[in-house]
Design a protein around this motif. Structure first.
Motif, PDB file in Angstrom:
ATOM      1  N   LYS A  21       1.131  -9.974   4.641  1.00  0.00           N
ATOM      2  CA  LYS A  21       1.994  -9.496   5.003  1.00  0.00           C
ATOM      3  C   LYS A  21       1.554  -8.273   4.269  1.00  0.00           C
ATOM      4  O   LYS A  21       1.672  -8.089   2.701  1.00  0.00           O
ATOM      5  CB  LYS A  21       3.383  -9.884   4.346  1.00  0.00           C
ATOM      6  CG  LYS A  21       4.618  -8.763   5.006  1.00  0.00           C
ATOM      7  CD  LYS A  21       5.853  -9.114   4.586  1.00  0.00           C
ATOM      8  CE  LYS A  21       6.918  -8.261   5.157  1.00  0.00           C
ATOM      9  NZ  LYS A  21       8.624  -8.560   5.254  1.00  0.00           N
ATOM     10  N   ILE A  22       1.511  -7.135   4.871  1.00  0.00           N
ATOM     11  CA  ILE A  22       1.007  -5.945   4.541  1.00  0.00           C
ATOM     12  C   ILE A  22       1.975  -4.483   4.962  1.00  0.00           C
ATOM     13  O   ILE A  22       2.501  -4.325   6.061  1.00  0.00           O
ATOM     14  CB  ILE A  22      -0.048  -4.993   5.176  1.00  0.00           C
ATOM     15  CG1 ILE A  22      -1.240  -6.676   5.113  1.00  0.00           C
ATOM     16  CG2 ILE A  22      -0.761  -3.813   4.502  1.00  0.00           C
ATOM     17  CD1 ILE A  22      -1.996  -6.660   4.333  1.00  0.00           C
ATOM     18  N   ARG A  23       2.677  -4.474   3.628  1.00  0.00           N
ATOM     19  CA  ARG A  23       4.031  -3.168   3.436  1.00  0.00           C
ATOM     20  C   ARG A  23       3.609  -2.513   3.479  1.00  0.00           C
ATOM     21  O   ARG A  23       2.537  -1.712   1.999  1.00  0.00           O
ATOM     22  CB  ARG A  23       4.902  -3.777   2.493  1.00  0.00           C
ATOM     23  CG  ARG A  23       5.539  -5.258   2.751  1.00  0.00           C
ATOM     24  CD  ARG A  23       6.931  -5.269   2.393  1.00  0.00           C
ATOM     25  NE  ARG A  23       6.705  -5.578   0.440  1.00  0.00           N
ATOM     26  CZ  ARG A  23       7.188  -5.811  -0.407  1.00  0.00           C
ATOM     27  NH1 ARG A  23       8.090  -7.374   0.330  1.00  0.00           N
ATOM     28  NH2 ARG A  23       6.379  -6.356  -1.649  1.00  0.00           N
ATOM     29  N   VAL A  24       3.626  -0.517   3.640  1.00  0.00           N
ATOM     30  CA  VAL A  24       2.776   0.687   4.290  1.00  0.00           C
ATOM     31  C   VAL A  24       4.109   1.615   3.280  1.00  0.00           C
ATOM     32  O   VAL A  24       5.436   0.446   4.364  1.00  0.00           O
ATOM     33  CB  VAL A  24       2.620   1.652   4.892  1.00  0.00           C
ATOM     34  CG1 VAL A  24       1.746   2.304   5.285  1.00  0.00           C
ATOM     35  CG2 VAL A  24       1.096   0.049   5.293  1.00  0.00           C
ATOM     36  N   SER A  25       4.155   1.982   2.736  1.00  0.00           N
ATOM     37  CA  SER A  25       4.894   2.770   2.210  1.00  0.00           C
ATOM     38  C   SER A  25       4.306   4.334   1.869  1.00  0.00           C
ATOM     39  O   SER A  25       3.435   4.439   1.916  1.00  0.00           O
ATOM     40  CB  SER A  25       6.037   1.876   1.087  1.00  0.00           C
ATOM     41  OG  SER A  25       5.238   2.285  -0.459  1.00  0.00           O
ATOM     42  N   GLY A  26       5.656   5.339   1.262  1.00  0.00           N
ATOM     43  CA  GLY A  26       5.016   6.422   0.722  1.00  0.00           C
ATOM     44  C   GLY A  26       4.986   7.573   1.386  1.00  0.00           C
ATOM     45  O   GLY A  26       6.083   7.555   2.337  1.00  0.00           O
ATOM     46  N   THR A  27       4.063   8.795   2.007  1.00  0.00           N
ATOM     47  CA  THR A  27       4.253  10.258   2.490  1.00  0.00           C
ATOM     48  C   THR A  27       2.998  10.188   2.845  1.00  0.00           C
ATOM     49  O   THR A  27       2.370  10.285   2.009  1.00  0.00           O
ATOM     50  CB  THR A  27       5.042  10.830   1.111  1.00  0.00           C
ATOM     51  OG1 THR A  27       6.210  10.846   0.847  1.00  0.00           O
ATOM     52  CG2 THR A  27       5.384  12.594   1.912  1.00  0.00           C
ATOM     53  N   MET A  28       3.863  10.334   3.858  1.00  0.00           N
ATOM     54  CA  MET A  28       2.434  11.850   4.800  1.00  0.00           C
ATOM     55  C   MET A  28       2.378  12.976   4.997  1.00  0.00           C
ATOM     56  O   MET A  28       3.631  12.972   5.781  1.00  0.00           O
ATOM     57  CB  MET A  28       2.165  10.366   5.994  1.00  0.00           C
ATOM     58  CG  MET A  28       1.473   8.649   6.367  1.00  0.00           C
ATOM     59  SD  MET A  28      -0.079   9.572   5.364  1.00  0.00           S
ATOM     60  CE  MET A  28      -0.907   9.811   6.451  1.00  0.00           C
ATOM     61  N   ILE A  43       1.074  -1.692  -0.143  1.00  0.00           N
ATOM     62  CA  ILE A  43      -0.144   0.072  -0.218  1.00  0.00           C
ATOM     63  C   ILE A  43       0.971   1.077   0.077  1.00  0.00           C
ATOM     64  O   ILE A  43       1.651   1.345   1.177  1.00  0.00           O
ATOM     65  CB  ILE A  43      -1.241   0.207   1.764  1.00  0.00           C
ATOM     66  CG1 ILE A  43      -1.606  -0.877   1.078  1.00  0.00           C
ATOM     67  CG2 ILE A  43      -1.819   1.090   1.137  1.00  0.00           C
ATOM     68  CD1 ILE A  43      -2.769  -1.258   2.768  1.00  0.00           C
ATOM     69  N   GLU A  44       0.823   2.242  -0.860  1.00  0.00           N
ATOM     70  CA  GLU A  44       1.446   3.206  -1.327  1.00  0.00           C
ATOM     71  C   GLU A  44       0.742   4.440  -0.795  1.00  0.00           C
ATOM     72  O   GLU A  44      -0.210   4.381  -1.733  1.00  0.00           O
ATOM     73  CB  GLU A  44       2.165   3.349  -2.592  1.00  0.00           C
ATOM     74  CG  GLU A  44       3.038   4.162  -2.237  1.00  0.00           C
ATOM     75  CD  GLU A  44       4.085   4.983  -4.213  1.00  0.00           C
ATOM     76  OE1 GLU A  44       3.490   6.233  -4.509  1.00  0.00           O
ATOM     77  OE2 GLU A  44       3.663   3.753  -4.974  1.00  0.00           O
ATOM     78  N   LEU A  45       0.685   5.603   0.257  1.00  0.00           N
ATOM     79  CA  LEU A  45      -0.139   6.691   0.615  1.00  0.00           C
ATOM     80  C   LEU A  45       0.904   7.500   0.331  1.00  0.00           C
ATOM     81  O   LEU A  45       1.795   7.613   0.720  1.00  0.00           O
ATOM     82  CB  LEU A  45      -0.368   6.340   2.310  1.00  0.00           C
ATOM     83  CG  LEU A  45      -0.876   4.800   2.684  1.00  0.00           C
ATOM     84  CD1 LEU A  45      -0.668   5.158   4.267  1.00  0.00           C
ATOM     85  CD2 LEU A  45      -2.129   5.378   1.893  1.00  0.00           C
ATOM     86  N   ASN A  46       0.262   8.234  -0.436  1.00  0.00           N
ATOM     87  CA  ASN A  46       0.766   9.819  -1.112  1.00  0.00           C
ATOM     88  C   ASN A  46      -0.230  10.422  -0.536  1.00  0.00           C
ATOM     89  O   ASN A  46      -1.555  11.121  -1.275  1.00  0.00           O
ATOM     90  CB  ASN A  46       1.411  10.372  -2.242  1.00  0.00           C
ATOM     91  CG  ASN A  46       1.778   8.938  -2.452  1.00  0.00           C
ATOM     92  OD1 ASN A  46       3.006   8.660  -1.632  1.00  0.00           O
ATOM     93  ND2 ASN A  46       1.894   8.311  -3.405  1.00  0.00           N
TER      94      ASN A  46
END
Length: 179
Positions: free
Chosen positions: A160-167, A115-118
């Motif tokens: 496995k839930i991998r969270v990446s990106g920018t908050m 999951i890539e959060l921007n």
């Protein structure tokens, strides 16, 4: 399976081997390889010790198309809950607003979900399955730290839930489902 790393002599993990076996089974079910080819490639995969060995076994397969979806909103709310299908890679973009992803009743077909959060501003909440393992190493926060208390999986084999990106100016809160 991830691309072959720069060092093909690096040992493979069980997760790498399992992913390769699933990829071979998928290619066979789609008619991309014959039964004899499947037997030979499975033997190579199960005896592979390095990424180079594994790459050789999978070289004849067609390139994998990533299962990727993007959810984007300039403002407002992004919400996914109930029985929804989670793609292998999910990209969430929001300039102003809130994000709530509830994976507790979702259909998760992949052992690893990225999951890539921007998010520029606003907050995000992710509810993961009870037996999920969460990895936040790829996430950068600008203003506030993420809230997550890891728990020990109640049974092996959870996703496995991998969270990446920018908050940006918001907070990410992750919790495990209670049931």
């Amino acid at each position: 399976m991830a691309p072959v790393p720069d060092d093909p002599s690096r040992p493979i993990s069980e997760e790498d081997r399992d992913t390769a076996v699933r990829r071979l089974q998928d290619a066979y079910s789609k008619g991309q390889i014959s039964h004899e080819e499947l037997d030979d490639l499975l033997q190579q995969t199960l005896t592979a010790e390095t990424h180079g060995d594994l790459g050789t076994a999978l070289a004849a397969l067609p390139e994998e198309k990533p299962d990727t979806s993007t959810i984007a909103a300039f403002g407002g709310r992004i919400r996914r809950r109930g029985p929804w299908r989670v793609p292998r890679k999910l990209k969430v973009d929001s300039a102003f607003g809130r994000v709530h992803l509830d994976l507790s009743r979702a259909v998760i077909e992949h052992p690893v979900v990225d999951i890539e959060l921007n998010l520029a501003t606003g907050r995000a909440k992710i509810t993961v399955p009870r037996d999920a393992v969460v990895d936040l190493d790829g996430l950068q926060t600008v203003w506030k730290d993420s809230l997550y208390k890891p728990r020990r999986p109640s049974r092996p084999g959870g996703p496995k839930i991998r969270v990446s990106g920018t908050m940006g100016f918001g907070r990410l809160k992750i919790r495990h489902a209670r049931r």
